[in-house]
Design an enzyme around this catalytic site. Structure first.
Site, PDB file in Angstrom:
ATOM      1  CE  LYS A 172     -24.776  72.196  10.304  1.00 63.01           C
ATOM      2  NZ  LYS A 172     -24.443  73.591   9.944  1.00 63.01           N
ATOM      3  N   GLY A 226     -26.903  73.808  20.257  1.00 60.02           N
ATOM      4  CA  GLY A 226     -27.738  74.739  19.504  1.00 60.02           C
ATOM      5  C   GLY A 226     -29.064  74.929  20.210  1.00 60.02           C
ATOM      6  CB  SER A 227     -32.219  76.310  18.983  1.00 61.97           C
ATOM      7  OG  SER A 227     -32.388  75.495  17.854  1.00 61.97           O
ATOM      8  CB  THR A 228     -34.614  73.825  23.141  1.00 56.89           C
ATOM      9  OG1 THR A 228     -33.685  74.217  24.171  1.00 56.89           O
ATOM     10  CG2 THR A 228     -35.501  72.719  23.684  1.00 56.89           C
ATOM     11  CB  ALA A 229     -36.596  74.283  18.061  1.00 60.32           C
ATOM     12  N   GLY A 265     -32.459  70.622  18.667  1.00 64.55           N
ATOM     13  CA  GLY A 265     -32.026  69.487  19.493  1.00 64.55           C
ATOM     14  C   GLY A 265     -33.110  68.425  19.576  1.00 64.55           C
ATOM     15  CD  GLU A 320     -23.997  70.245  26.615  1.00 59.05           C
ATOM     16  OE1 GLU A 320     -24.691  70.935  27.383  1.00 59.05           O
ATOM     17  OE2 GLU A 320     -23.390  69.213  26.979  1.00 59.05           O
ATOM     18  CB  CYS A 339     -26.361  78.401  26.062  1.00 56.83           C
ATOM     19  SG  CYS A 339     -24.644  77.975  26.273  1.00 56.83           S
ATOM     20  CD  GLU A 376     -31.465  80.536  24.702  1.00 55.79           C
ATOM     21  OE1 GLU A 376     -31.940  79.850  23.782  1.00 55.79           O
ATOM     22  OE2 GLU A 376     -30.389  80.272  25.274  1.00 55.79           O
TER      23      GLU A 376
END
Ligand code: NAD
Length: 482
Positions: free
Chosen positions: A180, A233-236, A238, A255, A289, A386
């Site tokens: 995706k 992608g983003s930590t949120a 993830g 990641e 990143c 970030e």
């Protein structure tokens, strides 16, 4: 809609070896960030398409790919690499127009994608188990077996190489994949699906589902036939994926974001450190990143370093990503630029020094000048969060221990650089920095052959190298009595 031979074939989902429209009939406009114009529309997957893609991938796993001989798998992966190389220019042009990436970088990233397929093509026959001398005697050995269907969810900042470094090891290990891409950057992912099919990959072994993460992401992650989710992608997001995957104990690798340090000691080659450091944060317009966005400089050389850093920053060529000389393109979207600008506005309000940049260099396109901030406080949002845009903060330090406390005072731990000519110091500091990837007297973070990933909230698991391939397998232990 503008018809363009380059994108003609890259605007539909790719399921079971065929392009098709999304069952909901929705399309996602693709905006060229350098011109702000819509230049393509791509079909968006709906929930029914997730179902079809995962079921098709499961069939391909059970009926063909899992049991294909290693030699055949190797040949097919090499074929994919060859097709990527032969199509470097169209892929690079598409990527550049889709996300504003400078064309020379886009070409390098396509080549990187090809190298990743070559590496894992060779790795198919080098995924070894062990023989283990167990206490009972007899014969004990391990097998690395494929998991089944892998969902690979990738971001828009390095769309093609990140797709390759998830798809290639997953396929090499015998899994099938539902890829995706981000809704901002689906074009090269769709082409990858087509090349893989042309290269001889069985229908269904690589499905490509463009679509909004919020709409189809959860369904993909929650699907009971998906055995592993590999996400960048983003930590949120993830963290959200980790929560959903916990439901049926899916394997995951994540990641995520970063706020990487660039540490410069006074005994370093200051000229080299200062002139190469701007691109360690501003490359890809800071949407990286691994961006070294917190620079720690030993006080003795601080002024000299900053002067050279600013001069090098002001020489960076910002402009049309399709021009060969361009080093810095626009940000991916108006929204992404707004996020970065908000950090700058906040820093100015707090009285921080803007030593370079801060403005919009061009009227059209989502451009933002590479921006250097000084006199920031370790409590400032721009120091801690970030930005994912072209903004760097530089601070002096007086002693190593204090500097290391500040370096590690971050929820992230992805990458970083250490500049020193003292080998003992380089090794000592590299052991203490809490991050998954580090470089000494260099800014390189990614090597196809070596593990890449983060500590703390920068992620879980590793991409690239043999570590990634092992991460797409289950480890089985077999004991044979004598
Ligand atoms: P994002 O998390 O918004 O999106 C990444 C992908 O996840 C996209 O394909 C998106 O459609 C999908 N997604 C969104 N919501 C989802 C959901 N609920 N379920 C499943 N999938 C969902 O991130 P982004 O804005 O595309 O990328 C930027 C972020 O990625 C930054 O934080 C950056 O640091 C990080 N990043 C990390 C690495 C790394 O290797 N550590 C590499 C590149 C980017």
């Amino acid at each position: 809609m503008i018809r363009d031979p380059l994108i003609e074939g890259a605007t539909q989902l790719f399921i079971n070896g065929e392009p098709r429209d999304g069952s909901g009939g929705k399309r996602i406009p693709q905006i060229n960030p350098a011109t702000e114009e819509v230049f393509a529309e791509v079909a968006a997957a709906a929930l029914k398409d997730v179902e079809a893609a995962v079921e098709g991938a499961q069939r391909a796993f059970a009926q063909t790919w899992r049991d294909l001989s290693p030699r055949k798998r190797t040949d097919i992966l090499f074929n994919i690499a060859r097709l990527i190389r032969e199509n470097t220019e169209p892929l690079a042009q598409l990527e550049s127009r889709n996300i504003g990436k400078p064309i020379t970088d886009a070409r390098d990233e396509v080549q990187l994608g090809a190298r990743v397929f070559e590496y894992y093509a060779g790795a198919v026959t080098k995924l070894f188990g062990q023989t283990i001398p167990v206490a009972r005697g007899g014969f004990d050995f391990t097998l690395r077996q494929p998991m089944g269907v892998v969902a690979a969810i990738v971001p828009w900042n390095f769309p093609f190489p990140i797709a390759c470094w998830k798809v290639a090891p997953a396929l090499a290990a015998g899994n099938t994949v539902v890829l995706k891409p981000a809704s901002q950057s689906p074009l090269t992912a769709i082409m990858l699906g087509q090349f893989a099919h042309e290269a001889g990959l069985p229908a269904g072994a690589l499905q490509v589902l463009p679509g909004a993460g919020g709409e189809i992401g959860d369904a993909l992650v929650a699907h009971p036939l998906v055995r592993k989710v590999s996400f960048t992608g983003s930590t949120a997001v993830g963290s959200r994926i980790m929560g959903i995957a916990a439901g049926d104990l899916k394997r995951i690798s994540l990641e995520l974001g970063g706020k990487s340090p660039n540490i410069v000691f006074a005994d370093a080659d200051v000229e080299q450190a200062a002139t190469t450091s701007p691109m360690s944060v501003f490359a890809n317009t800071g949407q990286d990143c691994c961006a070294r966005s917190r620079v720690f400089v030993e006080r003795r050389i601080f002024n000299a370093f900053v002067e050279k850093f600013v001069a090098a920053t002001q020489q960076l060529r910002v402009g049309d990503p399709l021009q060969e000389a361009t080093q810095i393109g626009p940000l991916v979207s108006a929204g992404q630029r707004r996020v970065a600008e908000d950090f700058i506005v906040e820093a100015r309000k707090a009285g921080r020094t803007v030593a370079a940049g801060g403005g919009r260099p061009l009227d059209k396109g989502f451009y933002l000048e590479p921006t250097v901030l000084l006199e920031v406080d370790p409590g400032d949002r721009v120091w801690r969060e970030e930005v994912f845009g072209p903004v760097v903060c530089i601070r002096p330090f007086d002693n190593e221990a204090q500097m290391l406390r500040e370096v590690n005072d971050s929820r992230y731990g992805l990458s970083g650089s250490i500049w020193t000519n003292d080998l003992k110091r380089a090794l000592r500091v590299s052991r203490q920095v809490e991050s998954g990837v580090l470089s000494i007297n260099s800014h390189s973070s990614v090597h196809v052959e070596a593990p890449f990933g983060g500590f703390k909230q920068s992620g879980l698991g590793r991409d690239l190298g043999m570590s990634a391939m092992e991460g797409y397998t289950e480890l089985k232990n077999v004991y044979v009595a004598e």
